[in-house]
Design an enzyme around this catalytic site. Structure first.
Site, PDB file in Angstrom:
ATOM      1  N   HIS A  18       0.940  -1.185   0.087  1.00  0.00           N
ATOM      2  CA  HIS A  18      -0.038  -0.008   0.143  1.00  0.00           C
ATOM      3  C   HIS A  18       0.910   1.380  -0.016  1.00  0.00           C
ATOM      4  CE1 HIS A  18      -3.507   2.195   0.993  1.00  0.00           C
ATOM      5  NE2 HIS A  18      -2.759   3.347   1.674  1.00  0.00           N
ATOM      6  N   GLU A  19       1.856   1.276   0.908  1.00  0.00           N
ATOM      7  CA  GLU A  19       2.766   2.506   1.036  1.00  0.00           C
ATOM      8  C   GLU A  19       3.686   2.653  -0.192  1.00  0.00           C
ATOM      9  OE1 GLU A  19       2.081   4.803   3.153  1.00  0.00           O
ATOM     10  OE2 GLU A  19       0.784   3.774   4.589  1.00  0.00           O
ATOM     11  N   HIS A  22       1.854   4.844  -2.714  1.00  0.00           N
ATOM     12  CA  HIS A  22       2.005   6.351  -2.415  1.00  0.00           C
ATOM     13  C   HIS A  22       3.678   6.765  -2.890  1.00  0.00           C
ATOM     14  CE1 HIS A  22      -1.867   6.476  -0.733  1.00  0.00           C
ATOM     15  NE2 HIS A  22      -1.505   5.654   0.276  1.00  0.00           N
TER      16      HIS A  22
END
Length: 422
Positions: A18-19, A22
């Site tokens: 997920h990170e 980003h």
């Protein structure tokens, strides 16, 4: 120990993926990612790369995070009167600012901070070597670093590399990239599952799959590809109906009407009883029919990912119509599910991870401040309004959203503890 390792791996992979979403799109948008951390809590090791990002491994092996320039809560706190030291290059420009007592710079100048501007002017002023008669002002290099209290060295955050300096569409893509990565991971995992299982289950049929040798079905005379027309006069149209009738009738004789290559006939079958928790369920020792082609496996994995998202949306809908903490699960429930998955093998662990990844992606897109969905709502608001919400108001919204999420997390965790341990 197996449960703990499974929990750490599953949760860690989901959050890191997920990170990374980003991180990747922030980099592509010209936003400085000051730190990419694996784990939480105290730093174990850190490495500052040439791309300006400091990569850290932290003590608690759960999750991770990215620190993007301009995201207020992630900035290093500097205040007047603060003792620090600066390191200069040959031109007298500051290349490092040290605020940590754990790190000593051999060629640094000790200073008591008077004022600083590390966003626009790129200057720092202070009393040098205890001389308070005159504050010295030094220019700061655009790529200068700052050593934080725990010894982590990260880049400063000039305004041109801050999050808000990127174009609106770039910020929206950066905010969406985390959940997007979770969706991609879920699809990939469901496709891997299809290959591991040898194919994709077909449940919209009344046809039988593999018949286990010496099982109830084989002894009763059932064969692979037989179609179950009815059981005890009740019409059977798909696998779910078939499985329900069988599971509800352990050790009860059932009258099957079978269609075998166009010919119909009757067979009596008695499902064997098998313990499932505190009750017995019926089993016939038959498998769900499978599609085993290459495209079937790939398309089936994508379809399964889509079906799992629909399941999550239905669960969210049930929360809106009748809220209950029992419909939610926190870290304790995740640990319990990790324990069950670990005991059932690698395919169950992958299925569990795939479902959680889809869940994490969807939940993060909810329009709640502090979540990615809340940030996207603010991005859309900015696009419609023509200018962003002030940082103060956005900070308040984020703080309130984060506070509500923390309260909900505490309530859910306490409810899980009561459900599983009392």
């Amino acid at each position: 120990m197996k449960t703990i390792i499974t929990f750490i791996i599953v949760f860690g992979v989901l959050v890191i993926v997920h990170e990374f979403g980003h991180f990747f799109f922030a980099k592509r948008s010209g936003i400085l990612v000051r730190e990419f951390a694996i784990g939480m809590g105290p730093k174990i090791v850190a490495h500052q790369a040439k791309d300006g990002t400091t990569y850290t491994l932290r003590l608690l092996p759960i999750g991770g995070y990215v620190r993007m320039a301009g995201m207020g809560e992630e900035e290093t706190e500097l205040s007047p009167g603060m003792p620090l030291s600066v390191e200069l290059n040959e031109e007298g420009v500051v290349t490092k600012i040290n605020t940590s007592k754990k790190v000593q710079l051999t060629n640094s100048i000790p200073m008591e901070l008077v004022r600083h501007d590390l966003e626009d002017e790129l200057t720092i002023s202070g009393f040098v070597n205890g001389d308070e008669s005159e504050a010295m002002t030094y220019p700061v290099l655009h790529e200068a670093t700052i050593i934080e209290a725990d010894g982590t060295e990260v880049r400063i955050a000039p305004r041109d590399v801050q999050f808000q300096s990127a174009k609106l569409w770039q910020r929206m893509l950066t905010n969406f990239a985390g959940p997007m990565n979770n969706f991609i991971l879920a699809i990939v995992l469901f496709i891997i599952l299809a290959f591991m299982r040898g194919g994709v289950s077909v449940t919209n049929t009344n046809q039988l799959g593999e018949i286990q040798p010496n099982g109830v079905a084989e002894k009763a005379g059932l064969k692979k590809e037989d179609k179950v027309v009815s059981i005890n006069g009740e019409k059977i149209t798909d696998w779910n109906e078939l499985a329900t009738v069988i599971s509800e009738n352990p050790e009860k004789e059932l009258d099957f009407i079978i269609d075998r290559k166009g010919e119909e006939f009757s067979i009596s079958v008695t499902p064997r009883a098998e313990k499932s928790g505190k009750q017995s369920v019926g089993k016939l020792d038959i498998a769900v029919p499978m599609k085993t082609g290459l495209t079937d496996k790939i398309f089936g994995g994508v379809t399964q990912a889509f079906d799992s998202s629909l399941t999550i949306f239905k669960a969210l809908g049930s929360l809106l119509t009748g809220f209950s903490l029992n419909k939610l699960g926190g870290p304790v429930m995740m640990f319990q599910m990790s324990s069950q998955a670990a005991s059932e093998g690698i395919t169950t662990i992958i299925a569990f991870m795939a479902m959680l990844s889809m869940n994490l992606g969807i939940m993060n897109l909810l329009p709640i401040p502090a979540l990615d969905g809340g940030k996207l709502v603010l991005n859309i608001f900015e696009g419609v309004r023509g200018k962003p919400l002030s940082q103060e108001k956005e900070g308040i919204l984020t703080f309130v959203g984060f506070g509500l999420l923390m309260v909900l997390m505490v309530l859910v965790t306490w409810n899980d503890i009561q459900r599983f341990f009392f």
